[in-house]
Design a protein around this motif. Structure first.
Motif, PDB file in Angstrom:
ATOM      1  N   ARG A  86      38.358  -3.238  42.483  1.00 42.44           N
ATOM      2  CA  ARG A  86      38.640  -3.145  44.136  1.00 42.44           C
ATOM      3  C   ARG A  86      37.692  -4.256  44.944  1.00 42.44           C
ATOM      4  N   LEU A  87      36.536  -4.295  44.600  1.00 35.27           N
ATOM      5  CA  LEU A  87      35.693  -5.288  45.100  1.00 35.27           C
ATOM      6  C   LEU A  87      35.478  -6.583  44.249  1.00 35.27           C
ATOM      7  N   SER A  88      36.297  -6.724  43.505  1.00 28.74           N
ATOM      8  CA  SER A  88      36.482  -8.085  42.672  1.00 28.74           C
ATOM      9  C   SER A  88      35.159  -8.603  42.265  1.00 28.74           C
ATOM     10  N   LEU A  89      34.374  -7.682  41.422  1.00 28.11           N
ATOM     11  CA  LEU A  89      33.252  -7.846  40.938  1.00 28.11           C
ATOM     12  C   LEU A  89      33.239  -8.170  39.301  1.00 28.11           C
ATOM     13  N   ASP A  90      32.573  -9.154  39.208  1.00 24.28           N
ATOM     14  CA  ASP A  90      32.578  -9.565  37.336  1.00 24.28           C
ATOM     15  C   ASP A  90      31.432  -9.217  36.917  1.00 24.28           C
ATOM     16  N   ILE A  91      31.152  -7.630  36.538  1.00 21.47           N
ATOM     17  CA  ILE A  91      29.905  -7.115  36.022  1.00 21.47           C
ATOM     18  C   ILE A  91      30.063  -6.998  34.589  1.00 21.47           C
ATOM     19  N   GLU A  92      29.177  -7.334  33.837  1.00 17.35           N
ATOM     20  CA  GLU A  92      29.285  -7.010  32.497  1.00 17.35           C
ATOM     21  C   GLU A  92      29.421  -5.749  31.889  1.00 17.35           C
ATOM     22  N   LEU A  93      30.257  -5.337  31.071  1.00 12.49           N
ATOM     23  CA  LEU A  93      30.709  -3.981  30.848  1.00 12.49           C
ATOM     24  C   LEU A  93      29.823  -3.900  29.153  1.00 12.49           C
ATOM     25  N   ARG A  94      29.129  -2.883  29.235  1.00 11.39           N
ATOM     26  CA  ARG A  94      28.536  -2.683  27.732  1.00 11.39           C
ATOM     27  C   ARG A  94      29.038  -1.119  27.307  1.00 11.39           C
ATOM     28  N   ASN A  95      29.600  -1.348  26.187  1.00 13.63           N
ATOM     29  CA  ASN A  95      30.250   0.022  25.672  1.00 13.63           C
ATOM     30  C   ASN A  95      29.108   0.690  24.920  1.00 13.63           C
ATOM     31  N   ALA A  96      28.605   1.778  25.622  1.00 17.39           N
ATOM     32  CA  ALA A  96      27.426   2.561  24.792  1.00 17.39           C
ATOM     33  C   ALA A  96      28.056   3.794  24.014  1.00 17.39           C
ATOM     34  N   GLN A  97      29.327   3.887  23.864  1.00 24.99           N
ATOM     35  CA  GLN A  97      29.967   4.881  22.997  1.00 24.99           C
ATOM     36  C   GLN A  97      29.481   5.076  21.677  1.00 24.99           C
ATOM     37  N   ALA A  98      29.528   3.907  20.928  1.00 19.48           N
ATOM     38  CA  ALA A  98      29.140   3.633  19.593  1.00 19.48           C
ATOM     39  C   ALA A  98      27.700   3.476  19.227  1.00 19.48           C
ATOM     40  N   THR A  99      27.363   3.777  18.207  1.00 14.95           N
ATOM     41  CA  THR A  99      26.021   3.599  17.992  1.00 14.95           C
ATOM     42  C   THR A  99      25.723   2.070  17.738  1.00 14.95           C
ATOM     43  N   GLY A 100      24.848   1.561  18.577  1.00 11.95           N
ATOM     44  CA  GLY A 100      24.598  -0.118  18.407  1.00 11.95           C
ATOM     45  C   GLY A 100      23.508  -0.436  19.434  1.00 11.95           C
ATOM     46  N   PRO A 101      23.552  -1.544  19.740  1.00 15.66           N
ATOM     47  CA  PRO A 101      22.160  -2.081  20.581  1.00 15.66           C
ATOM     48  C   PRO A 101      22.414  -1.731  22.083  1.00 15.66           C
ATOM     49  N   TRP A 102      23.543  -1.419  22.691  1.00 17.24           N
ATOM     50  CA  TRP A 102      23.858  -0.826  24.149  1.00 17.24           C
ATOM     51  C   TRP A 102      23.498   0.593  24.150  1.00 17.24           C
ATOM     52  N   ARG A 103      23.844   1.130  23.371  1.00 17.42           N
ATOM     53  CA  ARG A 103      23.633   2.582  23.124  1.00 17.42           C
ATOM     54  C   ARG A 103      22.121   2.848  23.115  1.00 17.42           C
ATOM     55  N   GLU A 104      21.299   1.995  22.172  1.00 21.89           N
ATOM     56  CA  GLU A 104      19.837   2.245  22.157  1.00 21.89           C
ATOM     57  C   GLU A 104      19.163   1.779  23.358  1.00 21.89           C
ATOM     58  N   GLU A 105      19.694   0.855  24.025  1.00 22.35           N
ATOM     59  CA  GLU A 105      18.931   0.297  25.119  1.00 22.35           C
ATOM     60  C   GLU A 105      19.232   1.074  26.281  1.00 22.35           C
ATOM     61  N   LEU A 106      20.283   1.617  26.462  1.00 25.54           N
ATOM     62  CA  LEU A 106      20.657   2.664  27.660  1.00 25.54           C
ATOM     63  C   LEU A 106      19.540   3.819  27.443  1.00 25.54           C
ATOM     64  N   GLN A 107      19.591   4.343  26.087  1.00 26.64           N
ATOM     65  CA  GLN A 107      18.586   5.692  25.713  1.00 26.64           C
ATOM     66  C   GLN A 107      17.208   5.164  25.970  1.00 26.64           C
ATOM     67  N   ASN A 108      16.478   4.026  25.396  1.00 25.65           N
ATOM     68  CA  ASN A 108      15.337   3.732  25.479  1.00 25.65           C
ATOM     69  C   ASN A 108      14.723   3.351  26.903  1.00 25.65           C
ATOM     70  N   GLU A 109      15.683   2.261  27.208  1.00 22.57           N
ATOM     71  CA  GLU A 109      15.341   1.596  28.644  1.00 22.57           C
ATOM     72  C   GLU A 109      15.439   2.467  30.011  1.00 22.57           C
ATOM     73  N   GLY A 110      16.671   2.965  29.681  1.00 22.70           N
ATOM     74  CA  GLY A 110      17.212   3.835  30.865  1.00 22.70           C
ATOM     75  C   GLY A 110      16.529   5.106  31.082  1.00 22.70           C
ATOM     76  N   GLY A 111      16.222   5.865  29.911  1.00 20.67           N
ATOM     77  CA  GLY A 111      15.745   6.960  29.814  1.00 20.67           C
ATOM     78  C   GLY A 111      16.603   7.971  29.496  1.00 20.67           C
ATOM     79  N   ARG A 112      17.939   7.964  29.424  1.00 13.59           N
ATOM     80  CA  ARG A 112      18.821   9.105  29.067  1.00 13.59           C
ATOM     81  C   ARG A 112      20.359   8.371  28.707  1.00 13.59           C
ATOM     82  N   LEU A 113      20.696   9.159  27.881  1.00 13.46           N
ATOM     83  CA  LEU A 113      22.214   8.603  27.301  1.00 13.46           C
ATOM     84  C   LEU A 113      23.355   9.274  28.072  1.00 13.46           C
ATOM     85  N   GLN A 114      23.533   8.738  29.290  1.00 17.75           N
ATOM     86  CA  GLN A 114      24.330   9.202  30.320  1.00 17.75           C
ATOM     87  C   GLN A 114      25.094   7.991  31.098  1.00 17.75           C
ATOM     88  N   VAL A 115      26.343   8.042  31.102  1.00 16.75           N
ATOM     89  CA  VAL A 115      27.281   7.131  31.608  1.00 16.75           C
ATOM     90  C   VAL A 115      28.090   7.560  32.662  1.00 16.75           C
TER      91      VAL A 115
END
Length: 145
Positions: free
Chosen positions: A69-98
């Protein structure tokens, strides 16, 4: 009993996921139209944002629709499958919540914003031209604390 409950809900998710994804594609909201210079400025600002999401999560769909709606080009990072985005979310963000919006500030610090409503509020305040910047409350309203 626990096994039956998990199996039931996995089956429900398996059945509903295609319908949710198709529904998101079919009912895409129309984005804001900005002049090219303004859109380029907005696109440059969104380079410091990334949305960690699961494709069929209803709250993630809600956040992605607000971005459309806001015409924003924000990078989408799929954290569902095991991989770097999921690990980054868990380790740097502090929790595995989307959904979770990763915000890189001007000074290089990183902030992690959880909850779809909080993410949408942040995006609207920062990028929605219709948002008023007048902090005075309307008549007959009480300020929130």
């Amino acid at each position: 009993m626990r096994f039956l409950i998990r199996t039931f809900f996995r089956g429900v998710r398996l059945i509903l996921t295609p319908f949710m994804l198709i529904g998101e594609r079919v009912s895409r909201p129309r984005g804001i139209e900005r002049d090219p210079a303004e859109q380029a400025r907005i696109d440059e600002q969104t380079q410091r944002l990334a949305l960690y999401h699961f494709p069929a999560c209803p709250f993630c769909i809600k956040a992605r629709r607000a971005m459309q709606r806001l015409s924003l080009d924000i990078e989408l990072r799929n954290a569902q499958a095991t991989g770097p985005w999921r690990e980054e979310l868990q380790n740097e963000g502090g929790r595995l919540q989307v959904p979770c919006l990763r915000i890189e500030e001007e000074d290089g610090s990183v902030r992690w914003l959880y909850e779809s409503d909080a993410i949408i509020r942040y995006l609207r305040e920062r990028f929605d031209p219709a948002q008023t910047t007048d902090p005075t409350p309307a008549p007959n309203s009480t300020p929130r604390s």
